[in-house]
Motif scaffolding. Structure first.
Motif, PDB file in Angstrom:
ATOM      1  N   TYR A 240       7.689 -31.677 -28.909  1.00 59.47           N
ATOM      2  CA  TYR A 240       7.080 -29.952 -29.243  1.00 59.47           C
ATOM      3  C   TYR A 240       6.084 -28.449 -28.533  1.00 59.47           C
ATOM      4  O   TYR A 240       6.436 -27.545 -28.253  1.00 59.47           O
ATOM      5  CB  TYR A 240       7.319 -30.065 -30.376  1.00 59.47           C
ATOM      6  CG  TYR A 240       8.654 -30.381 -31.537  1.00 59.47           C
ATOM      7  CD1 TYR A 240       9.963 -29.707 -31.326  1.00 59.47           C
ATOM      8  CD2 TYR A 240       7.845 -31.650 -32.129  1.00 59.47           C
ATOM      9  CE1 TYR A 240      10.848 -30.784 -32.032  1.00 59.47           C
ATOM     10  CE2 TYR A 240       9.126 -32.126 -32.923  1.00 59.47           C
ATOM     11  CZ  TYR A 240      11.032 -32.148 -32.862  1.00 59.47           C
ATOM     12  OH  TYR A 240      11.496 -32.541 -33.218  1.00 59.47           O
ATOM     13  N   TRP A 278       6.217 -23.500 -32.555  1.00 62.19           N
ATOM     14  CA  TRP A 278       6.644 -24.799 -31.521  1.00 62.19           C
ATOM     15  C   TRP A 278       7.583 -25.606 -31.660  1.00 62.19           C
ATOM     16  O   TRP A 278       9.106 -25.821 -31.146  1.00 62.19           O
ATOM     17  CB  TRP A 278       5.681 -25.633 -30.265  1.00 62.19           C
ATOM     18  CG  TRP A 278       4.465 -24.997 -30.389  1.00 62.19           C
ATOM     19  CD1 TRP A 278       3.454 -24.366 -30.776  1.00 62.19           C
ATOM     20  CD2 TRP A 278       4.321 -24.153 -28.798  1.00 62.19           C
ATOM     21  NE1 TRP A 278       2.494 -23.919 -29.456  1.00 62.19           N
ATOM     22  CE2 TRP A 278       3.367 -23.390 -28.816  1.00 62.19           C
ATOM     23  CE3 TRP A 278       5.440 -23.859 -27.480  1.00 62.19           C
ATOM     24  CZ2 TRP A 278       2.722 -23.192 -27.249  1.00 62.19           C
ATOM     25  CZ3 TRP A 278       5.597 -22.525 -27.114  1.00 62.19           C
ATOM     26  CH2 TRP A 278       4.311 -22.444 -26.786  1.00 62.19           C
ATOM     27  N   ASN A 279       7.993 -26.040 -33.265  1.00 63.46           N
ATOM     28  CA  ASN A 279       8.782 -26.834 -33.475  1.00 63.46           C
ATOM     29  C   ASN A 279       9.948 -26.034 -34.200  1.00 63.46           C
ATOM     30  O   ASN A 279      10.452 -25.929 -34.859  1.00 63.46           O
ATOM     31  CB  ASN A 279       8.702 -27.671 -34.655  1.00 63.46           C
ATOM     32  CG  ASN A 279       9.565 -28.705 -34.650  1.00 63.46           C
ATOM     33  OD1 ASN A 279      10.765 -28.986 -34.667  1.00 63.46           O
ATOM     34  ND2 ASN A 279       9.397 -29.949 -35.860  1.00 63.46           N
TER      35      ASN A 279
END
Length: 527
Positions: A240, A278-279
């Protein structure tokens, strides 16, 4: 002359094929003829005593710094140290303290902005204070150390915690010094230090960590002049985070940490509203935890990236970073900065060397080959250093940068013992090996110790033609000047200066230009 230099001088004087009786006669002659006056003896003893005293003082002040820096943050607050020192001798030395502080800020220009003392600046500060006192400086230092030692308390638990943390920080620096020009071992050492501390001193938190470096935004300039490029992260987060780009117009607090130059702690990301996740696979309701973003500073206290940590993978309700944890993470960021710039310096030296060899080869065709080695600390006590082969060049000028580790140890390379003698003495050596003549020349650091070795092979020619030898000497002189400039620019006591306009470009290209800059300056001086 130190011992290795004296031995090398004698070996050069007698030559390679001298008989043992001749050597014994030379030794007897020197013993008989070498005379030393009482004044010279006293001067030499005083010099040895002075060097020993400075070494002891350095160890004493390093231990004092570590006692004050309980959480291994890598810095002390100048105002805090100043406040305690102002009570020394019941405040009777405030004027001496004021003068010392003024001198300190002129030597370390960034202190006026940031107010943080590195170990070196802390030592300099106390030495400046002691120099302002009347009487013996060594005695003044001892009195200051005793006073500052009793001014701070450290429990046994704090002491053990500090020892463990300093060991982890040392491993980061060790990774940088024994890795050639690869950053991967450094990244691994950083993340290992963070995870070990989270486990031992952070209530066994599960943390994610990542490093992003500032880069010029050439991809989408309309989104800001600079961007953050995520160059490393903990293994679980790689799918990620790794190689992601954060622009200024995206959510997040990282650019705020860059601009302010201070850590930003978000205790509960779910309540903040300006966090970039980000994930995207993580459900919104699971986006809970703490976030800490630490700016990465170079020796001049300029920000060049960020170190980020979060606890989003931890399922516990309370995972807030404590003050003592944040202090240590600042120490990790500082250790990473030193390690990162250690690797960058090595890259710059190699780039400068490539440029120097490019200049040399058309001018010295009699040179058969040049091999460049870098000096690295040994892995254990039996090998105090090793030589890492980094560049090879043949007689056509074709170069190869060696990426795989090729390490030479003294006891395993008897035919190349001249390289180790060159390193020990930090002096050039002429020798022949299996019928081939070699010139080993050191590339020295700012203290005069060898940090690299040029192994120059002239084949069956014992000497180069005079004009080629002159160009070789010029190349070595300019390479040494450029190397010294590279090392000076990474010192916290010197601000970088640029002479050529092109030097403002990227560091690697700049390292090559440095060689040409010194060559140009030398030419100007000759005209």
């Amino acid at each position: 002359l130190n011992l290795p230099q004296f031995v090398q001088l004698m070996e050069t004087f007698v030559g390679e094929d001298v008989s043992l009786p001749t050597v014994k006669r030379l030794i007897a002659f020197i013993k008989e003829e070498y005379k030393q006056t009482e004044e010279e003896k006293m001067e030499q003893l005083q010099k040895v005593h002075h060097i020993s005293r400075l070494a002891q003082r350095k160890l004493l002040l390093e231990a004092l710094f570590e006692k004050w820096d309980k959480n291994a943050s890598g810095f002390l607050d100048l105002e805090e140290v100043d406040a305690v020192l102002s009570t020394f001798k019941e405040g009777m030395e405030k004027e001496a303290l004021r003068k010392a502080k003024k001198h300190l800020c002129s030597r370390y220009p960034q202190l006026g902005r940031v107010g943080k003392l590195s170990p070196k600046a802390f030592q300099t500060f106390l030495e400046l204070v002691a120099s302002e006192f009347t009487g013996d400086e060594d005695e003044a230092i001892d009195n200051l150390v005793e006073f500052l030692t009793t001014s701070v308390e450290q429990s046994r638990t704090e002491c053990l915690q500090s020892l463990a943390r300093r060991k982890w920080l040392y491993n980061i620096q060790q990774a940088a010094e024994t890795t050639g020009t690869s950053m991967e071992p450094v990244y691994k050492a950083v993340f290992k230090a963070l995870s070990q501390d989270a486990e031992a001193h952070g209530d066994n938190k599960k943390i994610s960590a990542y490093i992003a470096l500032l880069e010029e935004n050439q991809l989408s300039p309309e989104r800001g002049q600079i961007l953050l490029h995520y160059v490393a992260c903990t293994a679980d987060d790689a799918p990620y985070v790794l190689n992601q780009i954060l622009y200024r117009d995206m959510k997040g607090v990282s650019f705020a940490a860059v601009e302010e130059g201070k850590p930003i702690h978000v205790p509960r990301v779910q309540l903040h509203g300006n966090i970039h996740f980000w994930n995207y696979d993580r459900p919104v309701e699971e986006r809970r935890g703490s976030l800490l973003v630490l700016p990465l500073h170079d020796a001049h206290w300029r920000v060049f990236g960020i170190l980020g940590l979060d606890t989003l993978r931890d399922q516990c309700d309370e995972t807030i970073f404590l003050t003592q944890e944040i202090s240590f993470y600042q120490g990790v960021s500082q250790a990473f900065s030193k390690a990162y710039h250690c690797v960058c310096r090595r890259e710059n030296v190699l780039q400068m060397t490539v440029t120097a060899l490019d200049w040399l080869y058309p001018r010295a065709p009699s040179i058969h080959a040049v091999v460049m080695y870098l000096v690295e600390p040994g892995k254990d006590k039996t090998h105090n250093y090793a030589l890492r082969k980094v560049i090879t060049t043949d007689n056509t000028g074709q170069k190869e940068i060696i990426s795989s580790p090729v390490l030479l140890l003294r006891k395993e390379n008897l035919l190349r013992v001249y390289l180790f003698k060159c390193t020990d003495s930090s002096a050039a050596i002429h020798t022949s090996v299996c019928g081939e003549y070699h010139i080993a020349v050191p590339l020295r650091d700012l203290s005069g110790q060898a940090l690299g070795i040029f192994d120059i092979s002239t084949g069956h020619h014992q000497k180069l033609p005079p004009h080629e030898h002159k160009d070789l000497q010029k190349m070595l002189k300019m390479a040494q000047a450029a190397c010294s400039e590279i090392l000076k620019r990474s010192s916290e006591e010197t601000e970088p200066t640029y002479v050529l306009e092109a030097e403002h470009m990227a560091n690697l290209r700049h390292a090559g230009l440095l060689f040409h800059r010194f060559m140009l300056q030398d030419l100007r001086e000759c005209v």
